[in-house]
Design a protein around this motif. Sequence first.
Motif, mmCIF file in Angstrom:
data_model
loop_
_atom_site.group_PDB
_atom_site.id
_atom_site.type_symbol
_atom_site.label_atom_id
_atom_site.label_comp_id
_atom_site.label_asym_id
_atom_site.label_seq_id
_atom_site.Cartn_x
_atom_site.Cartn_y
_atom_site.Cartn_z
ATOM 1 N N HIS A 160 19.658 41.335 109.283
ATOM 2 C CA HIS A 160 18.217 41.405 109.008
ATOM 3 C C HIS A 160 17.492 41.769 110.063
ATOM 4 O O HIS A 160 16.570 42.802 110.010
ATOM 5 N N HIS B 61 19.990 43.395 101.172
ATOM 6 C CA HIS B 61 19.614 42.567 99.944
ATOM 7 C C HIS B 61 20.727 41.381 99.966
ATOM 8 O O HIS B 61 21.828 41.751 99.771
ATOM 9 N N LEU C 227 17.724 28.001 99.330
ATOM 10 C CA LEU C 227 16.740 29.297 98.995
ATOM 11 C C LEU C 227 15.609 29.293 99.616
ATOM 12 O O LEU C 227 15.112 30.335 100.230
ATOM 13 N N GLU C 228 15.073 28.296 99.727
ATOM 14 C CA GLU C 228 13.563 28.190 100.413
ATOM 15 C C GLU C 228 13.817 28.216 101.825
ATOM 16 O O GLU C 228 12.997 29.155 102.540
ATOM 17 N N SER C 229 14.911 27.979 102.497
ATOM 18 C CA SER C 229 15.122 28.162 103.939
ATOM 19 C C SER C 229 15.419 29.648 104.093
ATOM 20 O O SER C 229 14.944 30.223 105.227
ATOM 21 N N TYR C 230 16.064 30.364 103.113
ATOM 22 C CA TYR C 230 16.388 31.592 103.608
ATOM 23 C C TYR C 230 15.129 32.521 103.330
ATOM 24 O O TYR C 230 14.855 33.470 104.130
ATOM 25 N N LYS C 231 14.317 32.211 102.544
ATOM 26 C CA LYS C 231 13.036 32.962 102.218
ATOM 27 C C LYS C 231 12.280 32.752 103.511
ATOM 28 O O LYS C 231 11.440 33.575 103.884
ATOM 29 N N GLY C 232 12.249 31.536 104.034
ATOM 30 C CA GLY C 232 11.561 31.115 105.416
ATOM 31 C C GLY C 232 11.979 32.084 106.416
ATOM 32 O O GLY C 232 11.326 32.277 107.500
ATOM 33 N N GLY D 278 12.759 34.930 106.053
ATOM 34 C CA GLY D 278 12.347 36.318 105.947
ATOM 35 C C GLY D 278 13.457 37.379 105.384
ATOM 36 O O GLY D 278 13.296 38.626 105.070
ATOM 37 N N ASN E 239 15.564 38.651 102.218
ATOM 38 C CA ASN E 239 15.136 39.519 100.760
ATOM 39 C C ASN E 239 16.317 38.820 99.837
ATOM 40 O O ASN E 239 17.411 39.464 100.293
ATOM 41 N N VAL E 240 16.175 37.789 99.343
ATOM 42 C CA VAL E 240 17.239 37.116 98.574
ATOM 43 C C VAL E 240 16.695 36.977 97.101
ATOM 44 O O VAL E 240 15.696 36.712 96.801
ATOM 45 N N THR E 241 17.899 37.243 96.315
ATOM 46 C CA THR E 241 17.716 37.256 94.890
ATOM 47 C C THR E 241 18.453 35.861 94.607
ATOM 48 O O THR E 241 19.853 35.981 94.963
#
Length: 339
Positions: free
Chosen positions: A64, A72, A90-95, A97, A99-101
């Motif tokens: 990233h 992706h 999932l929350e920590s990945y989004k935190g 930054g 780009n996670v599906t």
Amino acid sequence: MDNRFFGTPTRELVEQKERERSGWNPVTYVSEAIEALKAGLADDRVVLGLSGGVDSSVSAVLLHRAIGANLHCIFVDTGLMRKNEYEEVLESYKGMGLNVTGVRAGDKFLGDLAGVADPEAKRKIIGRDFIEVFDAEAQKLHDIKWLAQGTIFPDISESFAAGKDGVAVKSHHNVGGLPEKMNLRIVEPLRMLFKDEVRRVGRELGMSPALLGRHPFPGPGLGIRCLGEVTPEKIAILQEADKIFIDALRAEGLYDKVWQAGVMLLPVRSVGVHEGARTYEYAVALRVVNSVDAMAAQPVKLPWEFLTKVADDIIRGVVGVNRVAYDVSAKPPATIEWE
Ligand code: XMP
């Protein structure tokens, strides 16, 4: 292209690592890796499967930094993870930054596992389902040129040590037919690193100690810690017992002192008493080991008071369990997972 990250691993790469080990430092590594990944990937789009584990997470953050939104990530909920793990990770990945599906596929995995008790058959189903779910999601992304994998150095060196020539075993086993089907090239940002070095890179990238300090957890998850047939009810029991145990290890400051810990749900029931009435419920086994590389492992001598308190908390707190055992087997001859 920099052979530390791209192309087929060779024996020369293993020798190169042996030479570089003493002078290695994470600051230089991160800046060189980012430059090499930028140069090698240019404006190409990359797909990566996140598992919640250290290797895939550090790979994702490094990539990233190098290519930003062109990375992706796909994170599959197998329904076989620890309690609340999918949501929290999932929350920590989004935190971070990324780009996670996230793909919720627990029903598929549990449905396909119904009625299957043989450990190898269960592994095959879980592996196949993972590939199907990941493939289907990856095909929705357009113009992907690369598949990134969290391969680390022992995965490569072991394949050469075992006398196999050419391609490292792990390069293609993570996500089955995808590279061929989508005509993808492979990038492995951590393949020159040992586990301790991966953690140091993660720290250098500013990742949280909680994520970097996570115990190893098998890809097939609780599916191989639930012996015999896997059912949603048994997974729920195992998740509850595991949470009590892992929370207790953390609360006592023991989590970071051991290499791996978990709970196995045994396919036997035994008699007990609860509030004067007879019970006939499952037994679980606690497993805690220390290891360097998972090839050998020693059972950890945890304080007796701690173990009996956890046993009591599990039996009182988890409906369906009335007996707790502690596994004191070394590997070899026992393995870490019971399967
Ligand atoms: P065993 O049970 O073979 O486990 O002594 C050694 C280590 O490997 C982990 N393990 C796996 N990790 N995919 C993984 O990513 C798998 O299929 C798998 N099976 C076992 C296990 O948790 C232990 O750390």
